[in-house]
Write a protein that holds these residues in place. Structure first.
Motif, PDB file in Angstrom:
ATOM      1  N   ASN A  27       2.415  11.900  -6.523  1.00 51.97           N
ATOM      2  CA  ASN A  27       3.518  11.206  -5.862  1.00 51.97           C
ATOM      3  C   ASN A  27       2.940  10.140  -4.942  1.00 51.97           C
ATOM      4  O   ASN A  27       1.854  10.310  -4.383  1.00 51.97           O
ATOM      5  CB  ASN A  27       4.354  12.182  -5.032  1.00 51.97           C
ATOM      6  CG  ASN A  27       4.926  13.307  -5.862  1.00 51.97           C
ATOM      7  OD1 ASN A  27       5.819  13.090  -6.676  1.00 51.97           O
ATOM      8  ND2 ASN A  27       4.412  14.517  -5.690  1.00 51.97           N
ATOM      9  N   LEU A  28       3.669   9.052  -4.789  1.00 55.77           N
ATOM     10  CA  LEU A  28       3.257   7.998  -3.875  1.00 55.77           C
ATOM     11  C   LEU A  28       4.211   7.990  -2.692  1.00 55.77           C
ATOM     12  O   LEU A  28       5.433   7.928  -2.868  1.00 55.77           O
ATOM     13  CB  LEU A  28       3.261   6.638  -4.564  1.00 55.77           C
ATOM     14  CG  LEU A  28       2.050   6.282  -5.448  1.00 55.77           C
ATOM     15  CD1 LEU A  28       0.750   6.403  -4.659  1.00 55.77           C
ATOM     16  CD2 LEU A  28       1.981   7.125  -6.698  1.00 55.77           C
ATOM     17  N   ILE A  29       3.641   8.082  -1.487  1.00 55.27           N
ATOM     18  CA  ILE A  29       4.425   8.056  -0.262  1.00 55.27           C
ATOM     19  C   ILE A  29       4.325   6.654   0.323  1.00 55.27           C
ATOM     20  O   ILE A  29       3.233   6.114   0.504  1.00 55.27           O
ATOM     21  CB  ILE A  29       3.877   9.077   0.762  1.00 55.27           C
ATOM     22  CG1 ILE A  29       3.713  10.468   0.107  1.00 55.27           C
ATOM     23  CG2 ILE A  29       4.786   9.133   1.983  1.00 55.27           C
ATOM     24  CD1 ILE A  29       4.971  11.048  -0.472  1.00 55.27           C
ATOM     25  N   GLU A  30       5.466   6.059   0.627  1.00 52.58           N
ATOM     26  CA  GLU A  30       5.463   4.736   1.229  1.00 52.58           C
ATOM     27  C   GLU A  30       6.770   4.515   1.986  1.00 52.58           C
ATOM     28  O   GLU A  30       7.756   5.235   1.780  1.00 52.58           O
ATOM     29  CB  GLU A  30       5.288   3.645   0.170  1.00 52.58           C
ATOM     30  CG  GLU A  30       6.389   3.594  -0.868  1.00 52.58           C
ATOM     31  CD  GLU A  30       6.140   2.519  -1.920  1.00 52.58           C
ATOM     32  OE1 GLU A  30       6.979   1.604  -2.009  1.00 52.58           O
ATOM     33  OE2 GLU A  30       5.127   2.599  -2.642  1.00 52.58           O
ATOM     34  N   VAL A  31       6.753   3.506   2.845  1.00 54.93           N
ATOM     35  CA  VAL A  31       7.974   3.088   3.522  1.00 54.93           C
ATOM     36  C   VAL A  31       8.273   1.671   3.057  1.00 54.93           C
ATOM     37  O   VAL A  31       7.466   0.764   3.223  1.00 54.93           O
ATOM     38  CB  VAL A  31       7.828   3.128   5.052  1.00 54.93           C
ATOM     39  CG1 VAL A  31       9.136   2.710   5.721  1.00 54.93           C
ATOM     40  CG2 VAL A  31       7.437   4.524   5.521  1.00 54.93           C
ATOM     41  N   ALA A  71       0.833  -1.208   0.000  1.00 54.74           N
ATOM     42  CA  ALA A  71       0.000   0.000   0.000  1.00 54.74           C
ATOM     43  C   ALA A  71       0.864   1.254   0.000  1.00 54.74           C
ATOM     44  O   ALA A  71       1.932   1.286   0.620  1.00 54.74           O
ATOM     45  CB  ALA A  71      -0.921   0.006   1.214  1.00 54.74           C
ATOM     46  N   SER A  72       0.394   2.267  -0.710  1.00 63.69           N
ATOM     47  CA  SER A  72       1.036   3.584  -0.742  1.00 63.69           C
ATOM     48  C   SER A  72      -0.070   4.631  -0.651  1.00 63.69           C
ATOM     49  O   SER A  72      -1.220   4.365  -1.009  1.00 63.69           O
ATOM     50  CB  SER A  72       1.810   3.795  -2.045  1.00 63.69           C
ATOM     51  OG  SER A  72       2.672   2.731  -2.324  1.00 63.69           O
ATOM     52  N   ILE A  73       0.265   5.820  -0.203  1.00 67.21           N
ATOM     53  CA  ILE A  73      -0.720   6.894  -0.124  1.00 67.21           C
ATOM     54  C   ILE A  73      -0.347   8.007  -1.106  1.00 67.21           C
ATOM     55  O   ILE A  73       0.830   8.361  -1.246  1.00 67.21           O
ATOM     56  CB  ILE A  73      -0.833   7.449   1.312  1.00 67.21           C
ATOM     57  CG1 ILE A  73      -1.992   8.443   1.433  1.00 67.21           C
ATOM     58  CG2 ILE A  73       0.476   8.069   1.785  1.00 67.21           C
ATOM     59  CD1 ILE A  73      -2.323   8.814   2.863  1.00 67.21           C
ATOM     60  N   ALA A  74      -1.346   8.519  -1.804  1.00 67.23           N
ATOM     61  CA  ALA A  74      -1.110   9.551  -2.815  1.00 67.23           C
ATOM     62  C   ALA A  74      -0.899  10.921  -2.169  1.00 67.23           C
ATOM     63  O   ALA A  74      -1.583  11.282  -1.213  1.00 67.23           O
ATOM     64  CB  ALA A  74      -2.280   9.612  -3.787  1.00 67.23           C
ATOM     65  N   PHE A  75       0.037  11.665  -2.737  1.00 69.37           N
ATOM     66  CA  PHE A  75       0.321  13.033  -2.304  1.00 69.37           C
ATOM     67  C   PHE A  75       0.453  13.871  -3.569  1.00 69.37           C
ATOM     68  O   PHE A  75       1.453  13.798  -4.273  1.00 69.37           O
ATOM     69  CB  PHE A  75       1.610  13.053  -1.483  1.00 69.37           C
ATOM     70  CG  PHE A  75       2.045  14.421  -1.039  1.00 69.37           C
ATOM     71  CD1 PHE A  75       1.133  15.340  -0.539  1.00 69.37           C
ATOM     72  CD2 PHE A  75       3.384  14.789  -1.111  1.00 69.37           C
ATOM     73  CE1 PHE A  75       1.543  16.597  -0.117  1.00 69.37           C
ATOM     74  CE2 PHE A  75       3.809  16.040  -0.693  1.00 69.37           C
ATOM     75  CZ  PHE A  75       2.882  16.948  -0.194  1.00 69.37           C
ATOM     76  N   THR A 128       9.949   6.909   1.226  1.00 71.72           N
ATOM     77  CA  THR A 128      10.149   7.395  -0.139  1.00 71.72           C
ATOM     78  C   THR A 128       8.959   8.216  -0.628  1.00 71.72           C
ATOM     79  O   THR A 128       7.820   7.981  -0.247  1.00 71.72           O
ATOM     80  CB  THR A 128      10.371   6.229  -1.124  1.00 71.72           C
ATOM     81  OG1 THR A 128       9.207   5.382  -1.135  1.00 71.72           O
ATOM     82  CG2 THR A 128      11.578   5.395  -0.724  1.00 71.72           C
ATOM     83  N   LYS A 129       9.293   9.170  -1.465  1.00 70.63           N
ATOM     84  CA  LYS A 129       8.297   9.967  -2.186  1.00 70.63           C
ATOM     85  C   LYS A 129       8.649   9.807  -3.654  1.00 70.63           C
ATOM     86  O   LYS A 129       9.689  10.269  -4.103  1.00 70.63           O
ATOM     87  CB  LYS A 129       8.397  11.444  -1.763  1.00 70.63           C
ATOM     88  CG  LYS A 129       7.559  12.403  -2.601  1.00 70.63           C
ATOM     89  CD  LYS A 129       7.869  13.842  -2.189  1.00 70.63           C
ATOM     90  CE  LYS A 129       7.200  14.849  -3.109  1.00 70.63           C
ATOM     91  NZ  LYS A 129       7.582  16.239  -2.780  1.00 70.63           N
ATOM     92  N   ILE A 130       7.789   9.109  -4.396  1.00 76.42           N
ATOM     93  CA  ILE A 130       8.145   8.743  -5.763  1.00 76.42           C
ATOM     94  C   ILE A 130       7.028   9.112  -6.739  1.00 76.42           C
ATOM     95  O   ILE A 130       5.848   8.882  -6.466  1.00 76.42           O
ATOM     96  CB  ILE A 130       8.474   7.232  -5.839  1.00 76.42           C
ATOM     97  CG1 ILE A 130       8.952   6.827  -7.230  1.00 76.42           C
ATOM     98  CG2 ILE A 130       7.302   6.377  -5.386  1.00 76.42           C
ATOM     99  CD1 ILE A 130       9.554   5.435  -7.275  1.00 76.42           C
ATOM    100  N   ASN A 131       7.409   9.726  -7.833  1.00 74.98           N
ATOM    101  CA  ASN A 131       6.435  10.093  -8.861  1.00 74.98           C
ATOM    102  C   ASN A 131       5.766   8.839  -9.410  1.00 74.98           C
ATOM    103  O   ASN A 131       6.383   7.781  -9.519  1.00 74.98           O
ATOM    104  CB  ASN A 131       7.148  10.849  -9.988  1.00 74.98           C
ATOM    105  CG  ASN A 131       6.181  11.352 -11.050  1.00 74.98           C
ATOM    106  OD1 ASN A 131       5.840  10.638 -11.990  1.00 74.98           O
ATOM    107  ND2 ASN A 131       5.725  12.578 -10.885  1.00 74.98           N
ATOM    108  N   ILE A 132       4.509   8.958  -9.765  1.00 73.10           N
ATOM    109  CA  ILE A 132       3.752   7.781 -10.184  1.00 73.10           C
ATOM    110  C   ILE A 132       4.362   7.073 -11.391  1.00 73.10           C
ATOM    111  O   ILE A 132       4.294   5.839 -11.496  1.00 73.10           O
ATOM    112  CB  ILE A 132       2.272   8.151 -10.479  1.00 73.10           C
ATOM    113  CG1 ILE A 132       1.465   6.869 -10.719  1.00 73.10           C
ATOM    114  CG2 ILE A 132       2.160   9.129 -11.631  1.00 73.10           C
ATOM    115  CD1 ILE A 132      -0.025   7.090 -10.810  1.00 73.10           C
TER     116      ILE A 132
END
Length: 217
Positions: A74-78, A63-67, A84-88
């Motif tokens: 961007n998808l925020i996840e650990v 799971a990731s959360i959208a920002f 990490t903050k990563i572009n889709i």
């Protein structure tokens, strides 16, 4: 030379579709949307995330959360790289399969604003990945998503103990395998600590009241 080749990153099956997915989701995704997919993490050759999906009766494990920031998703996840903050478009490159979906709680603007603040604070905090899945100050993908919602005072599903998810025979087998893996690598799934997981409509994040799917591949 052989070792160098093994370290070269190979994009996943969504690589060729990443721009199309980005263009389509730009008009759909909002901050706070949750992305679910099957992860590809493994320990000692054991397909860890496939096992997690299996025992939690789900097609997903990650799971990731959208920002959304300046019009960019961007998808925020650990993960095992840390926070990490990563572009889709780049997030698509790391997908193990072509199957993922986007889910949403019906949030008002005040809640979205609060969640945005919490996400920024979380990125600034930059917590490490929780390889033992039982830390109070480290996170894994699903626990980070739930933490962010709770920090923003938005109701999200509660965690469950492993024994609540599987039968007795499977539970004993998992405990044995888990003991061996933890002995060798120091990593493993805790049996005495509740876990956050994607799950389904009955248990897990997907059971959160009001959570609805807004898009899928």
């Amino acid at each position: 030379m052989k070792n160098i080749k093994k370290e070269i990153f190979t994009p996943g099956p969504l690589h060729d579709y990443r721009h199309r997915i980005n263009d389509e989701l730009k008009n759909i995704v909002q901050t706070g949307d949750i992305f679910f997919r099957l992860g590809k993490q493994s320990f000692l050759g054991i397909p860890f995330e496939k096992i997690v999906a299996k025992i939690t009766n789900s097609k997903y494990s990650h799971a990731s959360i959208a920002f959304v920031e300046n019009g960019e998703i961007n998808l925020i996840e650990v993960n095992d790289f840390g926070t990490t903050k990563i572009n889709i478009k780049d997030w698509c490159d790391f997908a193990a399969t072509t199957d993922f979906s986007v889910w949403r709680l019906d949030l008002n603007q005040t809640q979205i604003n609060k969640l945005t603040e919490v996400i920024k604070e979380f990125l600034e905090l930059d917590p490490d990945y929780d390889f033992t899945f039982d830390s109070d100050n480290k996170f894994y993908c699903t626990s980070s998503v739930c933490y962010l919602f709770k920090k923003a005072e938005i109701p999200i599903a509660e965690p469950h103990y492993l024994k609540e998810l599987v039968g007795k025979s499977h539970y004993l087998l998992i405990k044995i395998i888990n003991f061996i893996v933890k002995l060798i690598s120091g990593k493993g799934i805790p049996t005495n600590h509740p876990l956050y997981f994607v799950g389904n409509s009955e248990k897990g994040i997907m059971s959160t009241p009001g959570l609805k799917k807004v898009w899928s591949t």
